[in-house]
Enzyme design. Structure first.
Site, PDB file in Angstrom:
ATOM      1  N   ARG A  32       0.831  -1.202   0.000  1.00 43.52           N
ATOM      2  CA  ARG A  32       0.000   0.000   0.000  1.00 43.52           C
ATOM      3  C   ARG A  32       0.871   1.259   0.000  1.00 43.52           C
ATOM      4  NH1 ARG A  32      -5.042  -1.742   0.142  1.00 43.52           N
ATOM      5  NH2 ARG A  32      -5.335  -3.802   1.062  1.00 43.52           N
ATOM      6  N   ASP A  33       0.426   2.240  -0.797  1.00 44.86           N
ATOM      7  CA  ASP A  33       1.132   3.521  -0.859  1.00 44.86           C
ATOM      8  C   ASP A  33       1.037   4.214   0.498  1.00 44.86           C
ATOM      9  OD1 ASP A  33       1.989   5.549  -3.420  1.00 44.86           O
ATOM     10  OD2 ASP A  33       1.521   6.514  -1.506  1.00 44.86           O
ATOM     11  N   GLU A  99       9.027  10.224  -8.280  1.00 46.64           N
ATOM     12  CA  GLU A  99       9.752  10.525  -7.038  1.00 46.64           C
ATOM     13  C   GLU A  99      10.710   9.408  -6.655  1.00 46.64           C
ATOM     14  OE1 GLU A  99       6.886  11.250  -3.989  1.00 46.64           O
ATOM     15  OE2 GLU A  99       6.098  13.053  -4.973  1.00 46.64           O
ATOM     16  N   HIS A 104       7.646   1.391 -10.598  1.00 52.35           N
ATOM     17  CA  HIS A 104       6.450   1.004  -9.841  1.00 52.35           C
ATOM     18  C   HIS A 104       5.213   1.378 -10.642  1.00 52.35           C
ATOM     19  CE1 HIS A 104       7.804   4.998  -8.543  1.00 52.35           C
ATOM     20  NE2 HIS A 104       6.522   5.335  -8.394  1.00 52.35           N
TER      21      HIS A 104
HETATM   22  P1  DGP Z   1       5.982   8.392  -7.949  1.00 44.75           P
HETATM   23  O1  DGP Z   1       5.714   9.858  -7.913  1.00 44.75           O
HETATM   24  O2  DGP Z   1       5.272   7.726  -9.087  1.00 44.75           O
HETATM   25  O3  DGP Z   1       7.480   8.084  -7.888  1.00 44.75           O
HETATM   26  O4  DGP Z   1       5.290   7.773  -6.638  1.00 44.75           O
HETATM   27  C1  DGP Z   1       5.997   7.385  -5.488  1.00 44.75           C
HETATM   28  C2  DGP Z   1       4.977   6.905  -4.484  1.00 44.75           C
HETATM   29  O5  DGP Z   1       5.658   6.215  -3.467  1.00 44.75           O
HETATM   30  C3  DGP Z   1       4.173   8.007  -3.796  1.00 44.75           C
HETATM   31  O6  DGP Z   1       2.779   7.823  -4.097  1.00 44.75           O
HETATM   32  C4  DGP Z   1       4.427   7.812  -2.310  1.00 44.75           C
HETATM   33  C5  DGP Z   1       5.010   6.423  -2.233  1.00 44.75           C
HETATM   34  N1  DGP Z   1       6.012   6.233  -1.199  1.00 44.75           N
HETATM   35  C6  DGP Z   1       7.113   6.975  -0.997  1.00 44.75           C
HETATM   36  N2  DGP Z   1       7.819   6.492   0.051  1.00 44.75           N
HETATM   37  C7  DGP Z   1       7.134   5.401   0.490  1.00 44.75           C
HETATM   38  C8  DGP Z   1       7.377   4.472   1.543  1.00 44.75           C
HETATM   39  O7  DGP Z   1       8.357   4.529   2.287  1.00 44.75           O
HETATM   40  N3  DGP Z   1       6.444   3.482   1.687  1.00 44.75           N
HETATM   41  C9  DGP Z   1       5.345   3.378   0.880  1.00 44.75           C
HETATM   42  N4  DGP Z   1       4.506   2.385   1.130  1.00 44.75           N
HETATM   43  N5  DGP Z   1       5.101   4.247  -0.112  1.00 44.75           N
HETATM   44  C10 DGP Z   1       5.994   5.240  -0.296  1.00 44.75           C
END
Ligand code: DGP
Length: 120
Positions: A32-33, A99, A104
């Protein structure tokens, strides 16, 4: 862009940082995000070291590519999204605001998701 093994998803894959896992097989992990943008917001990642779809589509094996696509579909079904609908999204590079530099696929669902992208 060279793969940076210190990125946060690499650390999740190594078990250095916890995640709320929803799926795992030989090639794929999904969790989960941390900052959900919809009632269901799951990240589906390859276990291999790929920066983005650009890298994954060029370098990954057919087995890795098939596993990721099948995982996305299976996760959507098991999360109950196949009937109501869902959206997948993968960012690559600066214009997309990627980011985390480990490939992903976002899976969003659980509510009407509106139009595809904003004009901003
Ligand atoms: P993007 O912008 O496509 O690179 O999305 C990166 C996503 O990753 C963003 O929706 C937040 C998520 N994210 C960042 N750090 C973590 C983490 O430590 N754990 C989880 N579960 N999600 C994370």
């Amino acid at each position: 862009m060279a793969y940076d093994p210190s990125n946060i998803f690499a650390r999740i894959l190594r078990g250095e940082i916890p995640c709320r896992k929803v799926f795992e097989d030989e090639h794929v992990l999904a969790f989960r995000d941390i900052n959900p943008q919809a009632p269901v917001h799951i990240l589906v990642i390859p276990k291999g070291a790929y920066v983005s779809l650009d890298d994954f589509s060029a370098q990954a094996s057919p087995a890795e590519i098939a596993a990721l696509v099948r995982a996305v579909g299976e996760i959507a079904r098991t999360q109950g999204l196949a009937e109501s609908g869902y959206r997948i999204l993968a960012n690559h590079g600066a214009d997309s605001h990627q980011e985390v530099p480990h490939f992903h696929v976002h899976v969003f669902g659980g509510r009407p998701l509106g139009r595809m992208i904003s004009k901003a």
